[in-house]
Design a protein around this motif. Structure first.
Motif, PDB file in Angstrom:
ATOM      1  N   TYR A  83      24.877  38.905  48.930  1.00 11.62           N
ATOM      2  CA  TYR A  83      25.324  38.853  47.419  1.00 11.62           C
ATOM      3  C   TYR A  83      26.477  37.759  46.823  1.00 11.62           C
ATOM      4  O   TYR A  83      27.365  36.894  46.159  1.00 11.62           O
ATOM      5  N   ASP A  84      26.304  37.610  48.720  1.00 11.15           N
ATOM      6  CA  ASP A  84      27.874  35.685  48.492  1.00 11.15           C
ATOM      7  C   ASP A  84      26.924  34.825  47.687  1.00 11.15           C
ATOM      8  O   ASP A  84      27.467  33.678  47.346  1.00 11.15           O
ATOM      9  N   GLY A  85      25.192  34.715  48.022  1.00  8.32           N
ATOM     10  CA  GLY A  85      25.227  33.530  47.805  1.00  8.32           C
ATOM     11  C   GLY A  85      24.707  34.016  46.502  1.00  8.32           C
ATOM     12  O   GLY A  85      24.902  32.918  46.007  1.00  8.32           O
ATOM     13  N   LEU A  86      24.852  34.821  45.800  1.00 12.71           N
ATOM     14  CA  LEU A  86      24.032  34.687  44.465  1.00 12.71           C
ATOM     15  C   LEU A  86      25.867  34.366  44.118  1.00 12.71           C
ATOM     16  O   LEU A  86      25.838  33.675  42.772  1.00 12.71           O
ATOM     17  N   ALA A  87      27.000  35.197  44.270  1.00  8.12           N
ATOM     18  CA  ALA A  87      28.378  34.505  43.923  1.00  8.12           C
ATOM     19  C   ALA A  87      28.777  32.811  43.632  1.00  8.12           C
ATOM     20  O   ALA A  87      29.143  32.463  42.900  1.00  8.12           O
ATOM     21  N   LYS A  88      28.188  32.926  44.615  1.00  5.39           N
ATOM     22  CA  LYS A  88      28.665  31.381  45.291  1.00  5.39           C
ATOM     23  C   LYS A  88      27.644  30.439  44.835  1.00  5.39           C
ATOM     24  O   LYS A  88      27.889  29.450  43.945  1.00  5.39           O
ATOM     25  N   LYS A  89      26.332  30.635  43.847  1.00  2.62           N
ATOM     26  CA  LYS A  89      25.607  29.675  43.583  1.00  2.62           C
ATOM     27  C   LYS A  89      25.893  29.514  42.151  1.00  2.62           C
ATOM     28  O   LYS A  89      25.703  28.658  41.351  1.00  2.62           O
ATOM     29  N   TYR A  90      26.424  30.486  41.462  1.00  6.06           N
ATOM     30  CA  TYR A  90      27.198  30.067  40.501  1.00  6.06           C
ATOM     31  C   TYR A  90      28.490  30.990  39.683  1.00  6.06           C
ATOM     32  O   TYR A  90      29.120  30.654  38.136  1.00  6.06           O
ATOM     33  N   GLY A  91      29.493  30.157  40.622  1.00  2.00           N
ATOM     34  CA  GLY A  91      30.788  30.604  40.544  1.00  2.00           C
ATOM     35  C   GLY A  91      31.428  31.815  39.974  1.00  2.00           C
ATOM     36  O   GLY A  91      31.932  31.575  39.671  1.00  2.00           O
ATOM     37  N   LEU A  92      30.616  32.536  40.536  1.00  2.00           N
ATOM     38  CA  LEU A  92      31.128  34.544  39.947  1.00  2.00           C
ATOM     39  C   LEU A  92      31.819  34.985  41.549  1.00  2.00           C
ATOM     40  O   LEU A  92      32.188  34.814  42.209  1.00  2.00           O
ATOM     41  N   ARG A  93      32.870  35.389  40.661  1.00  6.24           N
ATOM     42  CA  ARG A  93      34.032  36.916  41.500  1.00  6.24           C
ATOM     43  C   ARG A  93      33.043  38.088  41.956  1.00  6.24           C
ATOM     44  O   ARG A  93      31.409  38.080  40.761  1.00  6.24           O
ATOM     45  N   GLN A  94      32.648  38.963  42.716  1.00  6.68           N
ATOM     46  CA  GLN A  94      31.986  39.636  43.283  1.00  6.68           C
ATOM     47  C   GLN A  94      33.316  40.867  43.105  1.00  6.68           C
ATOM     48  O   GLN A  94      33.966  41.247  43.932  1.00  6.68           O
ATOM     49  N   ILE A  95      32.693  42.223  43.140  1.00  8.98           N
ATOM     50  CA  ILE A  95      33.433  43.261  42.987  1.00  8.98           C
ATOM     51  C   ILE A  95      32.729  44.119  44.342  1.00  8.98           C
ATOM     52  O   ILE A  95      31.279  44.037  44.312  1.00  8.98           O
ATOM     53  N   PRO A  96      34.127  44.294  45.741  1.00  9.66           N
ATOM     54  CA  PRO A  96      32.862  45.268  46.895  1.00  9.66           C
ATOM     55  C   PRO A  96      32.740  45.642  47.184  1.00  9.66           C
ATOM     56  O   PRO A  96      33.262  46.337  48.178  1.00  9.66           O
ATOM     57  N   SER A  97      32.123  46.388  46.312  1.00  7.61           N
ATOM     58  CA  SER A  97      32.314  47.976  46.748  1.00  7.61           C
ATOM     59  C   SER A  97      30.722  47.967  47.889  1.00  7.61           C
ATOM     60  O   SER A  97      31.223  49.191  48.542  1.00  7.61           O
ATOM     61  N   GLY A  98      29.990  47.287  47.719  1.00  7.51           N
ATOM     62  CA  GLY A  98      29.116  47.524  49.733  1.00  7.51           C
ATOM     63  C   GLY A  98      30.703  47.334  50.347  1.00  7.51           C
ATOM     64  O   GLY A  98      30.484  48.062  51.761  1.00  7.51           O
ATOM     65  N   ASP A  99      31.637  46.127  50.519  1.00  8.05           N
ATOM     66  CA  ASP A  99      32.203  45.783  51.944  1.00  8.05           C
ATOM     67  C   ASP A  99      33.503  47.519  51.654  1.00  8.05           C
ATOM     68  O   ASP A  99      33.365  48.461  52.805  1.00  8.05           O
ATOM     69  N   ALA A 100      33.328  48.449  50.490  1.00 14.22           N
ATOM     70  CA  ALA A 100      34.656  49.001  50.669  1.00 14.22           C
ATOM     71  C   ALA A 100      33.327  50.686  51.631  1.00 14.22           C
ATOM     72  O   ALA A 100      33.777  51.674  52.003  1.00 14.22           O
ATOM     73  N   PHE A 101      32.020  50.323  50.735  1.00 11.77           N
ATOM     74  CA  PHE A 101      31.228  51.904  51.622  1.00 11.77           C
ATOM     75  C   PHE A 101      31.191  51.366  52.909  1.00 11.77           C
ATOM     76  O   PHE A 101      31.628  52.497  54.323  1.00 11.77           O
ATOM     77  N   GLN A 102      31.274  50.367  53.816  1.00 10.68           N
ATOM     78  CA  GLN A 102      31.311  50.200  55.260  1.00 10.68           C
ATOM     79  C   GLN A 102      32.247  50.206  55.829  1.00 10.68           C
ATOM     80  O   GLN A 102      32.435  50.386  56.649  1.00 10.68           O
ATOM     81  N   ARG A 103      33.595  49.739  55.141  1.00  8.48           N
ATOM     82  CA  ARG A 103      34.571  50.133  55.801  1.00  8.48           C
ATOM     83  C   ARG A 103      35.337  51.603  55.796  1.00  8.48           C
ATOM     84  O   ARG A 103      35.698  51.643  56.618  1.00  8.48           O
ATOM     85  N   ALA A 104      34.838  52.135  54.738  1.00  8.63           N
ATOM     86  CA  ALA A 104      34.989  53.711  54.912  1.00  8.63           C
ATOM     87  C   ALA A 104      33.818  54.254  56.206  1.00  8.63           C
ATOM     88  O   ALA A 104      34.693  54.947  56.795  1.00  8.63           O
ATOM     89  N   ARG A 105      33.403  54.024  56.138  1.00 14.69           N
ATOM     90  CA  ARG A 105      31.845  53.905  57.209  1.00 14.69           C
ATOM     91  C   ARG A 105      32.519  53.707  58.679  1.00 14.69           C
ATOM     92  O   ARG A 105      32.375  54.421  59.860  1.00 14.69           O
ATOM     93  N   LEU A 106      33.060  52.514  58.942  1.00 18.14           N
ATOM     94  CA  LEU A 106      33.996  52.089  60.145  1.00 18.14           C
ATOM     95  C   LEU A 106      35.219  53.139  60.012  1.00 18.14           C
ATOM     96  O   LEU A 106      36.047  52.349  61.549  1.00 18.14           O
ATOM     97  N   SER A 107      35.678  52.949  59.307  1.00 22.96           N
ATOM     98  CA  SER A 107      36.995  53.259  59.538  1.00 22.96           C
ATOM     99  C   SER A 107      37.289  54.582  60.059  1.00 22.96           C
ATOM    100  O   SER A 107      37.354  55.570  60.503  1.00 22.96           O
TER     101      SER A 107
END
Length: 206
Positions: free
Chosen positions: A78-102
């Motif tokens: 997803y970082d690669g996709l966002a960077k390639k086309y200059g798009l912002r990214q909704i970090p839903s996956g990061d939120a799940f992972q942060r919860a998992r490690l919180s």
């Protein structure tokens, strides 16, 4: 659909079984970006970063591929996709992972008394904790038999709430911390925890 009304935002994501494999994104992502820019020129195209499966998903039972591997693959893709086309990214996956490690939320705890292999129709876990994924449910098959389905992929009510908080902060630029809404499907004591996780993740992506 893109031509029917002036869209503010259009989101893109990959199907979850391929979401952690960057090589599956093209040429389709580029085709979609081109179509959106042509047919909805006023819309912002945003990448929706999907989330990793729960720890007990069969994908992780071989001891070779783990949840953290899927998380790393998701971020690369997803970082690669966002960077390639200059798009912002909704970090839903990061939120799940942060919860998992919180320390506040933590990893999924299965119901120790529930045995899927021995479960009778209608029986479900009653003592599991900290699941952001849907888990088990029963369906009626065409022949009339009841089948127990293990869904460690899609979001549970708590997962939906966390995702809603992430989308709210991302799209509206407002903190969710003081938002008074209480979901009837999420425990009151869990609500502030999920809010804080979403707020930290979206703030870290700005």
């Amino acid at each position: 659909m893109l031509r029917q009304e002036p869209w503010d935002v259009v989101t893109l994501q990959q199907a979850s079984p391929k979401s952690f494999r960057p090589e599956t994104f093209e040429p389709f992502a580029g085709q979609l970006v081109s179509a959106i820019r042509q047919d909805a020129p006023t819309a912002e195209i945003v990448v929706h970063q999907t989330w990793a499966y729960r720890d007990d998903h069969p994908l992780f039972t071989n001891g070779v591929f783990e949840v953290d591997d899927m998380v790393a693959g998701l971020r690369r893709a997803y970082d690669g996709l966002a960077k390639k086309y200059g798009l912002r990214q909704i970090p839903s996956g990061d939120a799940f992972q942060r919860a998992r490690l919180s320390p506040e939320w933590g990893r999924f705890e299965p119901d120790p008394r529930f045995d899927p292999a021995a479960a009778k129709p209608g029986e479900l876990p009653t003592a599991e904790r900290r699941s952001l994924h849907r888990n088990f449910y029963w369906i009626k098959q065409r022949g009339g038999e009841d089948k127990l389905v293990h869904d460690a992929i899609h979001a549970s009510s708590s997962g939906h709430y966390l995702l809603g908080c992430v989308w709210f902060e991302f799209l509206f630029g407002e903190s969710v911390l003081d938002n008074p809404y209480q979901s009837p499907y999420v425990a009151a004591e869990d609500t502030p925890i999920l809010k804080r996780i979403a707020h930290a993740v979206v703030g870290g992506r700005r």
